[in-house]
Design a protein around this motif. Structure first.
Motif, PDB file in Angstrom:
ATOM      1  N   TRP A   1     -48.181   9.455  68.405  1.00 50.21           N
ATOM      2  CA  TRP A   1     -47.559   9.588  67.086  1.00 50.21           C
ATOM      3  C   TRP A   1     -47.028  11.000  66.881  1.00 50.21           C
ATOM      4  CZ3 TRP A   1     -48.373  12.961  63.122  1.00 50.21           C
ATOM      5  CH2 TRP A   1     -47.564  12.740  61.993  1.00 50.21           C
TER       6      TRP A   1
ATOM      7  N   TRP B   1     -47.726   9.412  59.599  1.00 48.38           N
ATOM      8  CA  TRP B   1     -48.625   8.396  60.136  1.00 48.38           C
ATOM      9  C   TRP B   1     -49.069   7.451  59.014  1.00 48.38           C
ATOM     10  CZ3 TRP B   1     -53.630   6.759  59.439  1.00 48.38           C
ATOM     11  CH2 TRP B   1     -54.180   6.014  60.482  1.00 48.38           C
TER      12      TRP B   1
ATOM     13  N   ALA C   1     -44.449   4.977  63.106  1.00 46.62           N
ATOM     14  CA  ALA C   1     -44.327   5.478  64.474  1.00 46.62           C
ATOM     15  C   ALA C   1     -43.012   6.188  64.770  1.00 46.62           C
ATOM     16  CB  ALA C   1     -44.523   4.330  65.463  1.00 46.62           C
TER      17      ALA C   1
END
Length: 289
Positions: free
Chosen positions: A241, A268, A271
């Motif tokens: 990520w 987050w 993605a």
């Protein structure tokens, strides 16, 4: 003689309560933890001075400690060597960082033993633990680390002395404009523009020996040292990520050069795959931005 942490397993450096706190808050919420890493000879001033003298110049940064929160460009030095700076840190008016200490075997062992304790919590949230690194910060009394951000997931463990880190919300363009994010990920500096009216949006975390602080990816922050010299260990890692967020910022920066003003990457758990894959394809075709 009592054993130091260097002599025994580090399995309990982060107690169960700290690991549970970390699991509840990782990866987006800043939070304090406790640790027991305060008596390791590798992290003594003499141990760190010797380490610094063995590292390549690219792994050492040190400068004056009496800095403002916001600076324009890199600050000046003190005229001391890195070894003198560390050994005399109580009086040298300095700030120093030793970068990527994991390139030395005994420090890589320390880093990995610490991260193994948190690997289950890390990988259950953000997937494989990537690119583990460690940094040591040695600061004179009242030294300031100016306002900046970093691309890694980061836990800062306070070993000696006291300091206060003021953190600001990650991903909020008021505290770090999108253009600055893009410039940084494309090779620019990590220092951020500062204005005093930003301070009202910060949260101050005080750190004493035996305490640690989690810093989310790209969360702006600055640090003020207390009235004694300080040593802190920063253990960092990346996730897919975090790399995706970095690549998406690069993609937006390239697009901006062509007159496009694209939406900032999402935080987050989003993605950012489309922009990330697009930038990686661009990089394969044309090289880094």
């Amino acid at each position: 003689m009592p054993m130091t942490v260097h002599d025994m397993s580090l399995a309990q450096t982060f107690p169960r309560s700290a690991r549970e706190t970390f699991a509840r808050n990782y990866p987006e919420t800043p939070h304090k933890l406790t640790h027991s890493l305060t008596a390791d000879a590798r992290l003594s001033l003499e141990g760190l001075a010797s380490l610094a003298e063995s590292l390549p110049e690219t792994s050492i940064e040190y400068n004056r400690g009496d800095l403002p929160v916001g600076i324009d460009g890199k600050p000046g030095g003190t005229g001391l060597s890195i070894g003198e700076t560390i050994r005399r840190i109580a009086s040298s008016n300095s700030w120093a960082v030793l970068k990527n200490i994991e390139q030395v075997a005994e420090y890589r062992s320390l880093l990995m033993e610490l991260l193994e304790q948190l690997r289950p919590q890390i990988e259950s949230a953000t997937g494989e633990l990537l690119t583990p690194q460690a940094f040591v910060f040695i600061s004179s009394p009242n030294a300031v680390t100016p306002y900046h951000f970093d691309p890694e997931h980061n836990i800062l463990l306070q070993l000696t002395g006291n300091k206060a880190m003021t953190q600001f919300p990650a991903g909020d363009p008021r505290y770090a404009p999108d253009r600055v994010h893009e410039s940084y990920h494309l090779g620019g500096p990590r220092e951020l523009p500062w204005a005093e009216d930003l301070l009202e949006g910060g949260t101050e975390f005080s750190l004493a020996p035996g305490e640690a602080l989690y810093v989310p990816v790209m969360a702006p922050h600055f640090v003020r040292n207390g009235p004694e010299s300080s040593v802190s260990l920063s253990v960092t890692w990346r996730s897919e990520w975090s790399y995706g967020e970095s690549d998406a910022r690069c993609f937006n920066g390239i697009a901006r050069r062509y007159g496009f003003n694209l939406r900032a990457p999402k935080r987050w758990p989003h993605a950012n795959r489309t922009k990330s894959f697009s930038y990686r394809a661009y990089r394969r075709l044309f090289g880094a931005g």
